[in-house]
Write a protein that holds these residues in place. Structure first.
Motif, mmCIF file in Angstrom:
data_model
loop_
_atom_site.group_PDB
_atom_site.id
_atom_site.type_symbol
_atom_site.label_atom_id
_atom_site.label_comp_id
_atom_site.label_asym_id
_atom_site.label_seq_id
_atom_site.Cartn_x
_atom_site.Cartn_y
_atom_site.Cartn_z
ATOM 1 N N ASP A 285 46.449 3.644 -46.716
ATOM 2 C CA ASP A 285 46.153 2.539 -47.630
ATOM 3 C C ASP A 285 47.433 2.006 -48.242
ATOM 4 O OD1 ASP A 285 43.394 2.456 -47.397
ATOM 5 O OD2 ASP A 285 43.159 4.194 -48.715
ATOM 6 N N CYS A 286 47.494 0.696 -48.425
ATOM 7 C CA CYS A 286 48.662 0.077 -49.036
ATOM 8 C C CYS A 286 48.294 -0.572 -50.356
ATOM 9 C CB CYS A 286 49.222 -1.017 -48.134
ATOM 10 S SG CYS A 286 50.381 -0.414 -46.934
ATOM 11 N N ILE A 287 49.189 -0.448 -51.329
ATOM 12 C CA ILE A 287 49.017 -1.150 -52.595
ATOM 13 C C ILE A 287 50.294 -1.963 -52.805
ATOM 14 C CG2 ILE A 287 48.615 -0.894 -55.068
ATOM 15 C CD1 ILE A 287 47.628 1.989 -54.384
ATOM 16 N N ILE A 288 50.161 -3.218 -53.162
ATOM 17 C CA ILE A 288 51.339 -4.038 -53.446
ATOM 18 C C ILE A 288 51.475 -4.165 -54.957
ATOM 19 C CG2 ILE A 288 52.417 -6.291 -53.170
ATOM 20 C CD1 ILE A 288 50.995 -6.565 -50.524
ATOM 21 N N SER A 289 52.652 -3.830 -55.454
ATOM 22 C CA SER A 289 52.839 -3.899 -56.900
ATOM 23 C C SER A 289 54.061 -4.742 -57.232
ATOM 24 C CB SER A 289 53.002 -2.501 -57.474
ATOM 25 O OG SER A 289 54.269 -1.995 -57.143
ATOM 26 N N GLY A 290 54.204 -5.063 -58.517
ATOM 27 C CA GLY A 290 55.380 -5.807 -58.967
ATOM 28 C C GLY A 290 55.309 -7.282 -58.667
ATOM 29 N N ILE A 291 54.101 -7.820 -58.620
ATOM 30 C CA ILE A 291 53.969 -9.262 -58.390
ATOM 31 C C ILE A 291 54.197 -9.967 -59.722
ATOM 32 C CG2 ILE A 291 52.452 -11.104 -57.611
ATOM 33 C CD1 ILE A 291 51.080 -9.101 -55.844
ATOM 34 N N ARG A 292 55.303 -10.685 -59.824
ATOM 35 C CA ARG A 292 55.614 -11.361 -61.087
ATOM 36 C C ARG A 292 54.764 -12.616 -61.247
ATOM 37 N NH1 ARG A 292 61.593 -12.334 -60.716
ATOM 38 N NH2 ARG A 292 61.467 -11.608 -58.569
ATOM 39 N N GLN B 273 51.665 -17.178 -59.009
ATOM 40 C CA GLN B 273 51.330 -18.607 -58.977
ATOM 41 C C GLN B 273 51.676 -19.242 -57.635
ATOM 42 O OE1 GLN B 273 52.593 -20.910 -62.260
ATOM 43 N NE2 GLN B 273 51.566 -19.615 -63.781
ATOM 44 N N THR B 274 52.860 -18.865 -57.106
ATOM 45 C CA THR B 274 53.253 -19.383 -55.791
ATOM 46 C C THR B 274 52.204 -19.031 -54.751
ATOM 47 O OG1 THR B 274 55.420 -18.552 -56.441
ATOM 48 C CG2 THR B 274 55.270 -19.677 -54.317
ATOM 49 N N ILE B 275 51.757 -17.775 -54.804
ATOM 50 C CA ILE B 275 50.788 -17.316 -53.807
ATOM 51 C C ILE B 275 49.525 -18.165 -53.884
ATOM 52 C CG2 ILE B 275 49.264 -15.394 -53.192
ATOM 53 C CD1 ILE B 275 51.583 -13.517 -53.905
ATOM 54 N N VAL B 276 49.095 -18.454 -55.095
ATOM 55 C CA VAL B 276 47.906 -19.293 -55.269
ATOM 56 C C VAL B 276 48.180 -20.700 -54.730
ATOM 57 C CG1 VAL B 276 46.339 -20.332 -56.939
ATOM 58 C CG2 VAL B 276 47.077 -17.969 -57.232
ATOM 59 N N THR C 92 46.300 -5.213 -55.142
ATOM 60 C CA THR C 92 47.547 -5.632 -55.792
ATOM 61 C C THR C 92 47.512 -5.209 -57.253
ATOM 62 O OG1 THR C 92 46.524 -7.773 -56.139
ATOM 63 C CG2 THR C 92 48.040 -7.598 -54.313
ATOM 64 N N LYS C 93 48.700 -4.846 -57.758
ATOM 65 C CA LYS C 93 48.822 -4.435 -59.162
ATOM 66 C C LYS C 93 50.087 -5.065 -59.726
ATOM 67 C CE LYS C 93 45.248 -2.186 -59.875
ATOM 68 N NZ LYS C 93 44.347 -2.885 -60.754
ATOM 69 N N ALA C 94 50.092 -5.259 -61.042
ATOM 70 C CA ALA C 94 51.247 -5.902 -61.660
ATOM 71 C C ALA C 94 52.465 -4.978 -61.693
ATOM 72 C CB ALA C 94 50.904 -6.368 -63.066
ATOM 73 N N THR C 95 52.254 -3.719 -61.988
ATOM 74 C CA THR C 95 53.396 -2.814 -62.109
ATOM 75 C C THR C 95 53.279 -1.627 -61.157
ATOM 76 O OG1 THR C 95 52.371 -1.410 -63.776
ATOM 77 C CG2 THR C 95 53.579 -3.349 -64.574
#
Lengths: 290, 129, 119
Positions: free
Chosen positions: A237-244, A249-252, A263-266
């Motif tokens: 399983d992968c978790i992506i973190s640190g999305i500023r 917003q760019t992703i959206v 995905t998680k913020a930290t």
């Protein structure tokens, strides 16, 4: 006409080698190319001598129009070596090219003397010499550049290895803290290293932390998705973190779908999820004793 | 014609693919597995592909089909041990095997099956009080 | 079989494991197309070498029905033979260069190259 100019040059090189060498060295000195701080003058003498010797034997073939031809092989090889050495010694490319270009004046002087009565032949010969020396000078620049490029490539690779460490957070939990801009060559290496590490450590959860990635464009996002996908195929399983915030917003804005990915913020949040997935809990000693 | 052996372990079936899979062999495996699931009323299927060198779209499709068909017959399928190079290639190919469960090796695959099926864990080594 | 030949060649050229797998997989997809849709054909492997890089070129030729709409055939999920429709487009994604020519009723020729990562 042209044939006789080439044979004239070959002849001249044969006869006046010693004088040429002397004049060339003087010329080099005058042009400020004798960099005693970077190389010894005996070495320069040696190189000039060597070059003239090979130039002379190549000239015997009377083919001055194409220095890529086989008879110029040893001259090119010598220049390659010289150019490579100088690139490493810290000469500039123009200094390296001047090494060849400064041979023009001594050669022209001699031609002028020899062919004083034959104007047409003189002009022809000068043209031939200019042409061949220009080609050889460009060759040194080319080699110089290649040498530099190799250095840059090596540094890039070293940087690549430095900037993509895969760290173990816990038994069965890996983290990949990514730093810097991602391009397709780098992403491939990162992806392969991560997946290889998953196999070697038998990890079940991977946290990809992108706190250090300045921008996420479609390509980077796609790469992230691919990595997550590949890891899943391997049972991880992968978790992506640190999305500023601005990256979110760019992703959206780009309309990218990351819904299949946790995905998680930290990194801390992601680690908590990872522990949960491994059915582990962290308990404070204080609260335990109460 | 050569066939890939299917082993039975309790209520699970275990397949270890150790040869280069050509198309006919893959189709034969799909048939054999289906028949075995019905015959043994197995509740789980483990397919170990750790020694497989390539998985192209055909083999990928067969793996997906096996998962779907077994589900219809009441068995969960887990594909285990996929090599990184193959995983990257499959993703690049555009084949995500989204309907297939995956695990790192036979051991974790077995545990995954037990969790999914809600079967109590009775592996001697990992038995926790 | 094509796979072993291609694999051996990629190993000989010093491709990394991931690159090997990608090339062999692409070869497998294209060979299947040649057999299933082209009614059999030929494969030519060629080693490409230039100053800077080394690559492997694969050329698949058949005298089959040909492809009427190449653009459509390259699209994901498009198939006329009951497959997943990933073979042609997938093979293209796995390689660096990909060229396809086809004439309806005469056959199809696919040439594809993957370059080795510089080391």
């Amino acid at each position: 006409m042209s044939l006789s100019s080439t044979s004239k040059i070959a002849d001249l090189l044969e006869k006046n080698e010693t004088e040429l060498l002397r004049n060339w060295l003087t010329e080099l000195e005058a042009s400020g190319l004798r960099r005693d701080d970077l190389m010894r003058s005996t070495e320069l003498n040696q190189q000039c001598h060597e070059f003239l010797r090979m130039f002379r034997s190549a000239a015997q073939h009377e083919n001055f129009s194409d220095v890529q031809a086989p008879e110029w092989g040893s001259v090119r090889q010598l220049l390659t070596d010289i150019s490579r050495d100088r690139a490493q010694q810290g000469f500039t490319p123009s200094e390296v090219a001047t090494f060849i270009f400064s041979l023009k004046k001594p050669l022209f002087d001699q031609l002028k003397r020899e062919l004083a009565q034959q104007n047409d032949l003189l002009i022809d010969s000068i043209w031939t010499v200019t042409d061949v020396l220009d080609q050889l000078g460009l060759w040194t620049t080319e080699v110089f550049q290649q040498t530099r490029e190799k250095v840059i490539l090596r540094q890039q690779q070293e940087l690549l290895e430095l900037s993509t460490p895969v760290v173990k957070l816990w038994e069965g939990i890996l983290a990949l803290p990514m730093i810097g801009t991602l391009d397709s060559a780098r992403t491939q290496v990162v992806m392969e290293t991560l997946l290889q590490q998953i196999v070697e450590t038998g990890s079940q959860v991977v946290v990809i932390d992108i706190t250090g990635v300045p921008t996420v464009d479609t390509l980077v996002a796609q790469y992230l998705l691919k990595t997550v996908e590949a890891a899943r195929l391997m049972g991880t399983d992968c978790i992506i973190s640190g999305i500023r915030p601005q990256i979110a917003q760019t992703i959206v804005h780009l309309g990218l779908d990351l819904s299949g990915v946790i995905t998680k913020a930290t990194l801390a949040d992601a680690f908590a999820i990872a522990l949960k997935k491994r059915q582990l809990t962290i308990v404070s000693k204080a609260s335990q004793s109460v | 014609m050569e066939r890939i052996p299917i082993l039975q372990m309790g209520q699970f079936l275990l397949v270890t693919i150790q040869v280069d899979m050509h198309d006919r062999l893959a189709l034969a495996l799909q048939d054999d597995l289906t028949n075995r699931i019905v015959k043994t009323s197995a509740s789980g299927v483990l397919i170990d592909i750790s020694s497989l060198e390539i998985v192209d779209s055909f083999i990928g499709r067969v793996l997906g089909n096996i998962a779907t068909v077994s589900q219809l017959l009441g068995a969960e399928t887990v594909v285990v041990g996929m090599q990184p190079a193959i995983a990257i290639t499959l993703v690049e190919l555009g084949l995500s095997l989204s309907g297939v469960r995956t695990a790192a090796n036979v051991d974790t695959g077995m545990r995954l099956l037990q969790t999914v099926l809600g079967v109590p864990f009775h592996g001697g080594l990992n038995a926790n009080p | 079989m094509v796979r072993q030949k291609v694999r051996a060649q990629t190993v000989a050229l010093g491709f990394g494991l991931v690159d090997q797998t990608k090339i062999v997989t692409a070869a497998s997809e294209l060979a299947r197309n040649t057999l299933d849709y082209g009614g059999g054909g030929s494969v030519t492997l060629e080693v490409l070498e230039s100053d800077q890089r080394v690559g492997l070129s694969l050329k698949f030729t058949d005298q089959g029905a040909g492809i009427a709409n190449i653009e459509l055939a390259l699209q994901n999920g498009y198939t006329t033979g009951g497959g997943l429709g990933l073979g042609l487009g997938g093979a293209k994604r796995l390689m660096h260069e990909f060229e396809i020519t086809s004439e309806v009723g005469k056959g199809t020729c696919v040439t594809t190259v993957r370059w080795r990562q510089q080391s």
